[in-house]
Design a protein around this motif. Sequence first.
Motif, PDB file in Angstrom:
ATOM      1  N   PRO A 158       1.094  -1.341   0.205  1.00 35.96           N
ATOM      2  CA  PRO A 158       0.221   0.006   0.179  1.00 35.96           C
ATOM      3  C   PRO A 158       0.587   0.795   0.068  1.00 35.96           C
ATOM      4  N   ARG A 159       1.854   1.733   1.040  1.00 32.74           N
ATOM      5  CA  ARG A 159       2.672   2.424   0.918  1.00 32.74           C
ATOM      6  C   ARG A 159       3.481   2.940  -0.389  1.00 32.74           C
ATOM      7  N   VAL A 160       3.958   1.667  -1.042  1.00 33.18           N
ATOM      8  CA  VAL A 160       5.115   1.962  -2.917  1.00 33.18           C
ATOM      9  C   VAL A 160       3.648   2.283  -4.108  1.00 33.18           C
ATOM     10  N   VAL A 161       2.498   1.975  -3.988  1.00 31.50           N
ATOM     11  CA  VAL A 161       1.822   1.957  -4.833  1.00 31.50           C
ATOM     12  C   VAL A 161       1.100   3.334  -4.491  1.00 31.50           C
ATOM     13  N   ALA A 162       0.344   3.827  -3.029  1.00 29.31           N
ATOM     14  CA  ALA A 162       0.302   5.230  -2.624  1.00 29.31           C
ATOM     15  C   ALA A 162       1.032   5.985  -3.018  1.00 29.31           C
ATOM     16  N   ALA A 163       2.056   5.949  -3.080  1.00 27.18           N
ATOM     17  CA  ALA A 163       3.157   6.929  -3.529  1.00 27.18           C
ATOM     18  C   ALA A 163       3.133   7.117  -5.215  1.00 27.18           C
ATOM     19  N   PHE A 164       3.612   5.734  -5.354  1.00 26.71           N
ATOM     20  CA  PHE A 164       3.699   5.536  -7.709  1.00 26.71           C
ATOM     21  C   PHE A 164       2.392   6.904  -7.732  1.00 26.71           C
ATOM     22  N   ARG A 165       1.036   6.279  -7.334  1.00 26.11           N
ATOM     23  CA  ARG A 165      -0.556   6.910  -7.409  1.00 26.11           C
ATOM     24  C   ARG A 165      -0.222   8.594  -7.324  1.00 26.11           C
ATOM     25  N   LYS A 166       0.922   8.890  -6.148  1.00 25.10           N
ATOM     26  CA  LYS A 166      -0.129  10.761  -6.287  1.00 25.10           C
ATOM     27  C   LYS A 166       1.003  10.907  -7.437  1.00 25.10           C
ATOM     28  N   LEU A 167       2.096  10.487  -8.421  1.00 26.03           N
ATOM     29  CA  LEU A 167       2.428  11.141  -9.431  1.00 26.03           C
ATOM     30  C   LEU A 167       1.598  10.359 -10.339  1.00 26.03           C
ATOM     31  N   HIS A 168       1.779   9.168 -10.648  1.00 30.82           N
ATOM     32  CA  HIS A 168       0.672   9.405 -12.324  1.00 30.82           C
ATOM     33  C   HIS A 168      -0.983   8.243 -11.315  1.00 30.82           C
ATOM     34  N   PRO A 169      -1.752   9.342 -10.959  1.00 33.78           N
ATOM     35  CA  PRO A 169      -2.753   8.470 -10.496  1.00 33.78           C
ATOM     36  C   PRO A 169      -4.015   7.732 -11.241  1.00 33.78           C
ATOM     37  N   ASN A 170      -3.486   7.832 -12.940  1.00 32.81           N
ATOM     38  CA  ASN A 170      -4.836   6.981 -13.667  1.00 32.81           C
ATOM     39  C   ASN A 170      -4.086   5.836 -13.950  1.00 32.81           C
ATOM     40  N   VAL A 171      -3.012   5.213 -13.703  1.00 32.11           N
ATOM     41  CA  VAL A 171      -1.968   3.799 -14.001  1.00 32.11           C
ATOM     42  C   VAL A 171      -2.985   2.977 -12.978  1.00 32.11           C
ATOM     43  N   LYS A 172      -3.854   1.461 -13.907  1.00 31.92           N
ATOM     44  CA  LYS A 172      -4.406   0.759 -13.021  1.00 31.92           C
ATOM     45  C   LYS A 172      -3.511  -0.108 -11.905  1.00 31.92           C
ATOM     46  N   PHE A 173      -4.120  -1.005 -11.171  1.00 31.63           N
ATOM     47  CA  PHE A 173      -2.880  -1.630 -10.556  1.00 31.63           C
ATOM     48  C   PHE A 173      -3.719  -3.391 -10.922  1.00 31.63           C
ATOM     49  N   ARG A 174      -2.861  -4.511 -10.999  1.00 35.66           N
ATOM     50  CA  ARG A 174      -3.351  -6.371 -10.457  1.00 35.66           C
ATOM     51  C   ARG A 174      -2.685  -6.452  -9.965  1.00 35.66           C
ATOM     52  N   PHE A 175      -3.431  -7.042  -8.836  1.00 39.96           N
ATOM     53  CA  PHE A 175      -2.680  -7.365  -7.672  1.00 39.96           C
ATOM     54  C   PHE A 175      -2.816  -8.976  -7.745  1.00 39.96           C
ATOM     55  N   ARG A 176      -1.391  -9.711  -6.998  1.00 42.70           N
ATOM     56  CA  ARG A 176      -1.176 -11.256  -7.256  1.00 42.70           C
ATOM     57  C   ARG A 176      -0.536 -11.373  -6.030  1.00 42.70           C
ATOM     58  N   GLN A 177      -1.215 -12.314  -4.996  1.00 39.35           N
ATOM     59  CA  GLN A 177      -0.106 -12.804  -3.747  1.00 39.35           C
ATOM     60  C   GLN A 177       0.180 -13.866  -4.221  1.00 39.35           C
ATOM     61  N   GLY A 178       1.051 -14.426  -3.729  1.00 37.06           N
ATOM     62  CA  GLY A 178       1.325 -16.045  -3.656  1.00 37.06           C
ATOM     63  C   GLY A 178       3.284 -15.953  -3.113  1.00 37.06           C
ATOM     64  N   MET A 179       2.983 -18.231  -2.838  1.00 37.01           N
ATOM     65  CA  MET A 179       4.254 -17.722  -2.877  1.00 37.01           C
ATOM     66  C   MET A 179       5.368 -17.542  -3.776  1.00 37.01           C
ATOM     67  N   TYR A 180       6.908 -18.200  -2.876  1.00 33.79           N
ATOM     68  CA  TYR A 180       7.952 -17.632  -3.296  1.00 33.79           C
ATOM     69  C   TYR A 180       7.866 -18.253  -4.692  1.00 33.79           C
ATOM     70  N   ALA A 181       7.733 -19.678  -5.108  1.00 35.08           N
ATOM     71  CA  ALA A 181       7.533 -20.599  -6.534  1.00 35.08           C
ATOM     72  C   ALA A 181       6.835 -19.927  -7.304  1.00 35.08           C
ATOM     73  N   SER A 182       5.674 -19.810  -6.628  1.00 33.37           N
ATOM     74  CA  SER A 182       4.687 -19.488  -7.484  1.00 33.37           C
ATOM     75  C   SER A 182       4.966 -18.818  -8.333  1.00 33.37           C
ATOM     76  N   LEU A 183       5.729 -17.165  -7.887  1.00 39.84           N
ATOM     77  CA  LEU A 183       5.894 -16.108  -7.890  1.00 39.84           C
ATOM     78  C   LEU A 183       6.977 -15.424  -8.702  1.00 39.84           C
ATOM     79  N   ILE A 184       7.879 -16.837  -8.919  1.00 37.39           N
ATOM     80  CA  ILE A 184       8.933 -16.896  -9.791  1.00 37.39           C
ATOM     81  C   ILE A 184       8.242 -17.683 -11.239  1.00 37.39           C
TER      82      ILE A 184
END
Length: 300
Positions: free
Chosen positions: A107-133
């Motif tokens: 939330p911190r890094v996305v909020a900081a980025f959206r202050k500069l680029h408010p129209n950029v969209k994000f799609r998030f995916r949570q996962g474990m080490y192997a699944s993220l790679i």
Amino acid sequence: MELRQLQYFVRVARLQHVTKAAEELHVAQSAVSRQIHRLEEELGVHLFVQKGRNVQLTPVGQLFLRRAESLLTDLDRAVLEIQEFLDPEAGEIRLGFPHSLGYHLIPRVVAAFRKLHPNVKFRFRQGMYASLIRDVVDAEIDLAFISPHPDKHDHVTGEVVLTEELFAILPETHPLALEVSIDLAQLKDESFVLFSPGYSLRSLVWEACKNAGFTPRIGFESEETDTIRGLVAAGMGVSLLPEMALYQTSAMMPAVVKVKSPHVTRTIGLIRREGEKLPTVVQMFHSFLLDYFQNEYTPR
């Protein structure tokens, strides 16, 4: 072969049901069946077999599905790249991260980025080490925070952006709860509450205990930081958690004690696909993150 045929085929393959696929596609069931039949005629193979009310992929259908999904993913990315070329500020970033970063860091890094680029969209995916790679390699996501940062990998590259200390957490009634710091070996007879197998923090804590001269006795396992913290607070055992997982406060909070020996840390890396140029909006975010962690980020 038409694009529509591939789209219908993939949807049916994922749902294993023609009627459900038609409902999701907002077309008649007969239209889906007709396009699948035409595709099979053109390929000269059967892609599905009937199994009760469902359909099941044949072996050649499974092979074709992998290729079809890859083609559709590449097409989606091509369309997105054109849109980003016309207006990078309206692009989308697909970001992966482990559960332990979801409450504080993301939330911190996305909020900081959206202050500069408010129209950029994000799609998030949570996962474990192997699944993220795997998701980065398979182009399911563009970037991923990962811990620990992989020393070497053939298909991903990246940078360590943060090194974080792990602390012992104890029930407030524990004899060591008021200590400023402890040796990890002082917990050798305790029951540990650990992350489930497959989570990198489990391996990290396990290795730290081995370095302290003992094998941890596991009382409980969980996939959530909040659960581990709550179980320890309720007197069900002890654990080690990264500093970032201890910022949140609630009615069930354990005592937090520094571990002086061995000193336990984890690296957090930012990874992307090796040898591939990032889309414009993702490159903007990547550059922002490297600068943010070098010049702006503070632990709290």
